[in-house]
Scaffold this motif. Structure first.
Motif, PDB file in Angstrom:
ATOM      1  N   PHE A  16      12.704  -2.615  13.596  1.00 10.63           N
ATOM      2  CA  PHE A  16      12.187  -3.001  12.295  1.00 10.63           C
ATOM      3  C   PHE A  16      13.072  -2.493  11.163  1.00 10.63           C
ATOM      4  N   ASP A  17      13.069  -3.259  10.078  1.00  8.21           N
ATOM      5  CA  ASP A  17      13.664  -2.838   8.821  1.00  8.21           C
ATOM      6  C   ASP A  17      12.618  -3.076   7.739  1.00  8.21           C
ATOM      7  N   VAL A  18      12.445  -2.120   6.839  1.00  9.93           N
ATOM      8  CA  VAL A  18      11.476  -2.248   5.741  1.00  9.93           C
ATOM      9  C   VAL A  18      12.244  -2.298   4.422  1.00  9.93           C
ATOM     10  N   PRO A  19      12.509  -3.501   3.896  1.00  4.71           N
ATOM     11  CA  PRO A  19      13.306  -3.613   2.674  1.00  4.71           C
ATOM     12  C   PRO A  19      12.506  -3.466   1.385  1.00  4.71           C
ATOM     13  N   VAL A  20      11.150  -3.603   1.449  1.00  4.21           N
ATOM     14  CA  VAL A  20      10.377  -3.626   0.209  1.00  4.21           C
ATOM     15  C   VAL A  20       8.983  -3.062   0.423  1.00  4.21           C
ATOM     16  N   LEU A  21       8.491  -2.341  -0.589  1.00  4.67           N
ATOM     17  CA  LEU A  21       7.133  -1.816  -0.585  1.00  4.67           C
ATOM     18  C   LEU A  21       6.461  -2.189  -1.894  1.00  4.67           C
ATOM     19  N   CYS A  22       5.203  -2.615  -1.801  1.00  4.61           N
ATOM     20  CA  CYS A  22       4.406  -2.965  -2.971  1.00  4.61           C
ATOM     21  C   CYS A  22       3.223  -2.009  -3.078  1.00  4.61           C
ATOM     22  N   SER A  23       3.038  -1.433  -4.273  1.00  3.42           N
ATOM     23  CA  SER A  23       1.886  -0.571  -4.516  1.00  3.42           C
ATOM     24  C   SER A  23       1.571  -0.559  -6.002  1.00  3.42           C
ATOM     25  N   GLY A  48       0.827  -1.204   0.000  1.00  3.63           N
ATOM     26  CA  GLY A  48       0.000   0.000   0.000  1.00  3.63           C
ATOM     27  C   GLY A  48       0.859   1.251   0.000  1.00  3.63           C
ATOM     28  N   ALA A  49       0.251   2.365  -0.416  1.00  4.48           N
ATOM     29  CA  ALA A  49       0.982   3.635  -0.451  1.00  4.48           C
ATOM     30  C   ALA A  49       0.123   4.801   0.017  1.00  4.48           C
ATOM     31  N   GLY A  50      -1.007   4.491   0.667  1.00  5.83           N
ATOM     32  CA  GLY A  50      -1.872   5.525   1.214  1.00  5.83           C
ATOM     33  C   GLY A  50      -1.622   5.663   2.700  1.00  5.83           C
ATOM     34  N   ILE A  51      -2.475   5.007   3.518  1.00  7.46           N
ATOM     35  CA  ILE A  51      -2.275   5.018   4.965  1.00  7.46           C
ATOM     36  C   ILE A  51      -0.952   4.370   5.338  1.00  7.46           C
ATOM     37  N   ALA A  52      -0.374   3.599   4.413  1.00  2.00           N
ATOM     38  CA  ALA A  52       0.936   2.989   4.658  1.00  2.00           C
ATOM     39  C   ALA A  52       1.995   4.039   4.970  1.00  2.00           C
ATOM     40  N   SER A  53       1.808   5.250   4.472  1.00  4.11           N
ATOM     41  CA  SER A  53       2.787   6.305   4.749  1.00  4.11           C
ATOM     42  C   SER A  53       2.897   6.576   6.247  1.00  4.11           C
ATOM     43  N   ARG A  54       1.781   6.445   6.974  1.00  8.72           N
ATOM     44  CA  ARG A  54       1.815   6.651   8.429  1.00  8.72           C
ATOM     45  C   ARG A  54       2.428   5.447   9.131  1.00  8.72           C
ATOM     46  N   HIS A  55       2.199   4.256   8.590  1.00  5.69           N
ATOM     47  CA  HIS A  55       2.869   3.079   9.136  1.00  5.69           C
ATOM     48  C   HIS A  55       4.380   3.243   9.034  1.00  5.69           C
ATOM     49  N   LEU A  56       4.840   3.746   7.904  1.00  6.92           N
ATOM     50  CA  LEU A  56       6.282   3.877   7.686  1.00  6.92           C
ATOM     51  C   LEU A  56       6.907   4.853   8.674  1.00  6.92           C
ATOM     52  N   ILE A  57       6.164   5.869   9.070  1.00  8.14           N
ATOM     53  CA  ILE A  57       6.670   6.775  10.110  1.00  8.14           C
ATOM     54  C   ILE A  57       6.824   6.012  11.420  1.00  8.14           C
ATOM     55  N   GLY A  58       5.853   5.130  11.715  1.00  8.47           N
ATOM     56  CA  GLY A  58       5.946   4.303  12.919  1.00  8.47           C
ATOM     57  C   GLY A  58       7.167   3.398  12.893  1.00  8.47           C
ATOM     58  N   TYR A  59       7.472   2.825  11.734  1.00  2.00           N
ATOM     59  CA  TYR A  59       8.676   1.993  11.624  1.00  2.00           C
ATOM     60  C   TYR A  59       9.937   2.842  11.743  1.00  2.00           C
ATOM     61  N   GLY A  76       0.307   5.953  19.271  1.00  2.00           N
ATOM     62  CA  GLY A  76      -0.044   5.690  17.886  1.00  2.00           C
ATOM     63  C   GLY A  76       0.591   4.437  17.320  1.00  2.00           C
ATOM     64  N   TYR A  77       0.871   4.483  16.023  1.00  2.00           N
ATOM     65  CA  TYR A  77       1.482   3.337  15.349  1.00  2.00           C
ATOM     66  C   TYR A  77       2.817   2.968  15.992  1.00  2.00           C
ATOM     67  N   THR A  78       3.570   3.975  16.403  1.00  8.20           N
ATOM     68  CA  THR A  78       4.883   3.719  16.983  1.00  8.20           C
ATOM     69  C   THR A  78       4.770   2.768  18.171  1.00  8.20           C
ATOM     70  N   LEU A 112       4.929  -2.777  20.595  1.00  9.96           N
ATOM     71  CA  LEU A 112       4.335  -3.865  21.372  1.00  9.96           C
ATOM     72  C   LEU A 112       4.182  -5.133  20.540  1.00  9.96           C
ATOM     73  N   PHE A 113       3.966  -4.988  19.225  1.00 13.53           N
ATOM     74  CA  PHE A 113       3.870  -6.169  18.360  1.00 13.53           C
ATOM     75  C   PHE A 113       5.230  -6.848  18.248  1.00 13.53           C
ATOM     76  N   HIS A 114       6.281  -6.076  18.152  1.00  7.70           N
ATOM     77  CA  HIS A 114       7.632  -6.644  18.144  1.00  7.70           C
ATOM     78  C   HIS A 114       7.864  -7.462  19.401  1.00  7.70           C
ATOM     79  N   GLN A 115       7.479  -6.907  20.533  1.00 13.26           N
ATOM     80  CA  GLN A 115       7.633  -7.599  21.811  1.00 13.26           C
ATOM     81  C   GLN A 115       6.835  -8.899  21.823  1.00 13.26           C
TER      82      GLN A 115
END
Length: 365
Positions: free
Chosen positions: A29-36, A11-22, A294-296, A301-304
């Motif tokens: 976390f490491d984000v090596p790839v995005l699909c949109s 995704g490339a919409g709300i995903a932009s806010r997820h990426l700020i959280g990462y 927020g997402y952060t 907590l999901f990582h934990q």
């Protein structure tokens, strides 16, 4: 040393806010790839967040062995199949709201996750982690609120015609619902987060603001399983945007700020019934440990949960509680009667609340 988990984002919409959280959790976390499918937006996000790979082929992510998590930030009607592929490909999954289009889908996904060998699926409800709401949770845990009486929640936002120029919005088939499902769902999750599951819902709904298929204004009366009552209102026709949550307990009233999109954050007010009890409340709040929100915070907590093999901070049952409220409201709106919960397999909207699907199921019964 902290284990970094590798995330593939769809995704490339709300995903932009997820990426700020990462980005705020770079040690986790490491984000090596995005699909949109939207190449312009997708490549722009890759450049902004230092993501090395871009693809338009979603299946590329599921066959990779170097990803721990698939993050799904796509239109609602695609969520179930993408979650299923993610879990069955041996990955943990994060999925945006609304999770699915029926209680049946939630129950089926629970079975898929149960036989996955320990993979976890976390629905997104990031508003839970605002400091104001977390302070209320602390006071409840300390026994300082007393018995709950009444909760009122207002989600009064504005969405004009331009918002619905995005092709999948405003349609039952692709958005799965209107403002009740896609906009008020966060505030209503806070109701369940604080008080648990609902027991009965009576609802009026209407499409008053825009020429769309789905509802943009609703009013709900709710009985909670804990014995308290709630009044929920949602409109996308409020020229002044506010969100307000107000919790009345025997020993205090908790009230949120009015900021429409971060109403879980400070400063909330906590007003006790006596000076002596106000002092106890204030002393408890003085000891509150401020954390990210927020997402952060939800991603942290999901990582934990993954590393320690614990239940995710937001569970499929949480999503079920949220979607049960939606299902019951749609059923009440159409029947003109109160709808009891939980929603079981025998309920006419268990498999879908979409009007066309509802009619099809009734015809085949």
């Amino acid at each position: 040393m902290t284990k970094k988990l590798r995330v593939g984002v769809i995704g490339a919409g709300i995903a932009s806010r997820h990426l700020i959280g990462y980005d705020w959790n770079k040690d986790l976390f490491d984000v090596p790839v995005l699909c949109s499918l939207d190449e312009e937006r997708g490549r722009e996000l890759c450049q902004k967040h230092g993501i090395g790979e871009y693809t338009q082929n979603v299946d590329d992510l599921f066959v990779r062995n170097d990803l721990d998590i698939i993050d799904i930030s796509t239109p609602p009607d695609s969520h179930f199949e993408l979650c299923k592929k993610g879990i069955e490909s041996g990955k943990h999954v994060i999925c945006e709201k609304p999770l699915f289009g029926s209680i049946a889908d939630v129950d089926e996904m629970s079975r898929i996750v149960a036989r996955s060998g320990g993979k976890k699926l976390m629905p997104i409800f990031q508003y839970r982690y605002g400091s104001g709401l977390q302070k209320l949770k602390l006071l409840i845990e300390l026994g300082l609120t007393g018995r709950p009486f009444l909760t009122t929640i207002e989600t009064h936002w504005w969405r004009g015609p331009a918002y619905y120029e995005v092709p999948w919005r405003g349609k039952w088939k692709s958005e799965l619902g209107g403002g009740l499902l896609g906009h008020a769902i966060h505030a209503h999750d806070m109701l369940n987060y604080v008080h648990g599951a609902c027991a009965e819902v009576f609802a009026y709904g209407a499409t008053l603001v825009n020429k769309i298929e789905v509802e943009d204004t609703m009013a709900l009366s709710v009985k909670m399983q804990n014995g308290s009552l709630a009044v929920l209102s949602m409109t996308l026709g409020s020229r002044k945007e506010i969100s307000r949550l107000r919790f009345c307990f025997h020993d205090l009233v908790a009230e949120s700020i009015l900021e429409p999109y971060t109403m879980g954050r400070d400063p909330w007010s906590f007003i006790a019934g006596t000076e002596e009890h106000q002092k106890r409340v204030d002393e408890a709040l003085a000891g509150y440990e401020v954390k990210e929100d927020g997402y952060t915070r939800q991603f942290e907590l999901f990582h934990q949960a993954i590393v320690e093999d614990k239940e995710p901070p937001v569970t499929l049952q949480d999503a079920r509680n949220s979607l049960e409220l939606v299902t019951a409201a749609y059923h009440s709106q159409r029947t003109g009667k109160p709808t009891p919960l939980p929603i079981t397999a025998e309920h006419p909207l268990y498999h879908s609340w979409l009007p066309d699907e509802e009619r099809r199921m009734a015809a085949s019964a």
